[in-house]
Write a protein that holds these residues in place. Structure first.
Motif, PDB file in Angstrom:
ATOM      1  N   VAL A  24     -19.990 -23.822 -84.879  1.00  0.00           N
ATOM      2  CA  VAL A  24     -19.012 -24.451 -85.758  1.00  0.00           C
ATOM      3  C   VAL A  24     -17.760 -24.823 -84.973  1.00  0.00           C
ATOM      4  O   VAL A  24     -17.404 -24.173 -84.000  1.00  0.00           O
ATOM      5  N   THR A  25     -17.131 -25.893 -85.435  1.00  0.00           N
ATOM      6  CA  THR A  25     -15.776 -26.240 -85.024  1.00  0.00           C
ATOM      7  C   THR A  25     -14.931 -26.196 -86.285  1.00  0.00           C
ATOM      8  O   THR A  25     -15.331 -26.740 -87.317  1.00  0.00           O
ATOM      9  N   GLN A  59     -23.891 -18.109 -93.316  1.00  0.00           N
ATOM     10  CA  GLN A  59     -23.632 -19.445 -93.811  1.00  0.00           C
ATOM     11  C   GLN A  59     -22.630 -20.136 -92.874  1.00  0.00           C
ATOM     12  O   GLN A  59     -21.652 -19.506 -92.440  1.00  0.00           O
ATOM     13  N   PRO A  60     -22.854 -21.403 -92.533  1.00  0.00           N
ATOM     14  CA  PRO A  60     -21.969 -22.078 -91.571  1.00  0.00           C
ATOM     15  C   PRO A  60     -20.495 -22.093 -91.957  1.00  0.00           C
ATOM     16  O   PRO A  60     -19.632 -21.830 -91.107  1.00  0.00           O
ATOM     17  N   ALA A  61     -20.157 -22.384 -93.205  1.00  0.00           N
ATOM     18  CA  ALA A  61     -18.741 -22.402 -93.596  1.00  0.00           C
ATOM     19  C   ALA A  61     -18.128 -21.011 -93.455  1.00  0.00           C
ATOM     20  O   ALA A  61     -16.972 -20.869 -93.047  1.00  0.00           O
ATOM     21  N   ARG A  66     -14.756 -16.966 -90.466  1.00  0.00           N
ATOM     22  CA  ARG A  66     -14.769 -15.752 -89.646  1.00  0.00           C
ATOM     23  C   ARG A  66     -14.198 -16.019 -88.260  1.00  0.00           C
ATOM     24  O   ARG A  66     -13.387 -15.249 -87.737  1.00  0.00           O
ATOM     25  N   GLU A  67     -14.631 -17.119 -87.638  1.00  0.00           N
ATOM     26  CA  GLU A  67     -14.160 -17.427 -86.276  1.00  0.00           C
ATOM     27  C   GLU A  67     -12.647 -17.619 -86.241  1.00  0.00           C
ATOM     28  O   GLU A  67     -11.982 -17.162 -85.316  1.00  0.00           O
ATOM     29  N   VAL A  68     -12.086 -18.303 -87.248  1.00  0.00           N
ATOM     30  CA  VAL A  68     -10.629 -18.505 -87.282  1.00  0.00           C
ATOM     31  C   VAL A  68      -9.919 -17.156 -87.428  1.00  0.00           C
ATOM     32  O   VAL A  68      -8.915 -16.896 -86.757  1.00  0.00           O
ATOM     33  N   ALA A  69     -10.443 -16.279 -88.278  1.00  0.00           N
ATOM     34  CA  ALA A  69      -9.841 -14.953 -88.445  1.00  0.00           C
ATOM     35  C   ALA A  69      -9.929 -14.152 -87.149  1.00  0.00           C
ATOM     36  O   ALA A  69      -8.949 -13.515 -86.733  1.00  0.00           O
ATOM     37  N   TYR A 100     -25.898 -26.973 -78.214  1.00  0.00           N
ATOM     38  CA  TYR A 100     -25.386 -26.617 -79.530  1.00  0.00           C
ATOM     39  C   TYR A 100     -25.496 -27.749 -80.536  1.00  0.00           C
ATOM     40  O   TYR A 100     -25.205 -28.903 -80.218  1.00  0.00           O
ATOM     41  N   LEU A 101     -25.894 -27.387 -81.753  1.00  0.00           N
ATOM     42  CA  LEU A 101     -25.736 -28.230 -82.917  1.00  0.00           C
ATOM     43  C   LEU A 101     -24.386 -27.822 -83.490  1.00  0.00           C
ATOM     44  O   LEU A 101     -24.195 -26.668 -83.893  1.00  0.00           O
ATOM     45  N   ASP A 102     -23.416 -28.743 -83.499  1.00  0.00           N
ATOM     46  CA  ASP A 102     -22.065 -28.433 -83.934  1.00  0.00           C
ATOM     47  C   ASP A 102     -21.834 -28.933 -85.354  1.00  0.00           C
ATOM     48  O   ASP A 102     -22.043 -30.114 -85.647  1.00  0.00           O
ATOM     49  N   LEU A 103     -21.439 -28.025 -86.230  1.00  0.00           N
ATOM     50  CA  LEU A 103     -21.075 -28.343 -87.599  1.00  0.00           C
ATOM     51  C   LEU A 103     -19.557 -28.205 -87.688  1.00  0.00           C
ATOM     52  O   LEU A 103     -19.013 -27.110 -87.502  1.00  0.00           O
ATOM     53  N   CYS A 104     -18.884 -29.319 -87.928  1.00  0.00           N
ATOM     54  CA  CYS A 104     -17.420 -29.320 -87.937  1.00  0.00           C
ATOM     55  C   CYS A 104     -16.907 -29.287 -89.375  1.00  0.00           C
ATOM     56  O   CYS A 104     -17.289 -30.129 -90.191  1.00  0.00           O
ATOM     57  N   PHE A 105     -16.037 -28.325 -89.651  1.00  0.00           N
ATOM     58  CA  PHE A 105     -15.449 -28.149 -90.970  1.00  0.00           C
ATOM     59  C   PHE A 105     -13.947 -28.354 -90.906  1.00  0.00           C
ATOM     60  O   PHE A 105     -13.314 -28.012 -89.909  1.00  0.00           O
ATOM     61  N   VAL A 106     -13.385 -28.871 -91.988  1.00  0.00           N
ATOM     62  CA  VAL A 106     -11.935 -28.866 -92.157  1.00  0.00           C
ATOM     63  C   VAL A 106     -11.625 -27.702 -93.093  1.00  0.00           C
ATOM     64  O   VAL A 106     -12.329 -27.483 -94.088  1.00  0.00           O
ATOM     65  N   LEU A 107     -10.605 -26.932 -92.710  1.00  0.00           N
ATOM     66  CA  LEU A 107     -10.226 -25.738 -93.461  1.00  0.00           C
ATOM     67  C   LEU A 107      -8.739 -25.783 -93.777  1.00  0.00           C
ATOM     68  O   LEU A 107      -7.945 -26.357 -93.028  1.00  0.00           O
TER      69      LEU A 107
END
Length: 157
Positions: A24-25, A59-61, A66-69, A100-107
């Motif tokens: 994820v990004t 789950q990807p989102a 989690r990564e941001v925390a 990597y398969l990168d799934l990019c989310f806006v948070l």
């Protein structure tokens, strides 16, 4: 960068062979949408958004949250998936190969002040959207997508 235990277990079986990973990004915007979270990676020194590997069954989102925390000590809420792309193959200094398969989310930022929280980054801070630090091009593209407010994700060819 800490290698997840499940990756270390796989490496025991496949050695340095190519490993296909999902990641994820996380493009985190402040409440006014004038700044984005950036971190300086300890391994390369690059400024980037938070990135990370999705754990098995996660789950990807949720992985993005989690990564941001873990990396920047922020509480965030996922708004939407904005891009899906396959990244070029990477060979690490130890010889391990991954793609990597990168799934990019806006948070959306909910709480906390950015700081390097887990050793993967040497700095974490807000960057004005009109004055981003130097960073690899794909991240600038993803930040631009986050600001477009398009309802659908972009699928790279």
């Amino acid at each position: 960068m800490a290698t997840p235990d499940f990756v270390l277990a796989l490496r025991e079986h496949i050695g340095h062979d190519l490993l296909w990973m999902s990641g994820v990004t996380a493009i985190v915007l402040d409440a006014e949408r004038r700044r984005t979270l950036v971190v300086r990676r300890a391994d390369t020194g690059d400024w980037t958004p938070v990135t990370g590997i999705i754990d098995p069954g996660e789950q990807p989102a949720r992985a993005a949250v989690r990564e941001v925390a873990e990396e920047a000590a922020l509480t965030v809420r996922p708004l939407r998936l904005i891009e899906v792309r396959t990244l070029p193959e990477t060979t690490y200094a130890n010889g391990d190969r991954a793609q990597y398969l990168d799934l990019c989310f806006v948070l959306e930022h909910l709480d906390g002040d950015p700081r390097p929280a887990d050793g993967e980054n040497t700095e974490a801070r807000w960057a004005d959207l009109d004055d981003l630090p130097p960073m690899p091009g794909r991240f600038r593209e993803q930040i631009a997508l986050a600001l477009e407010d398009r309802p659908e994700a972009v699928f790279r060819a």
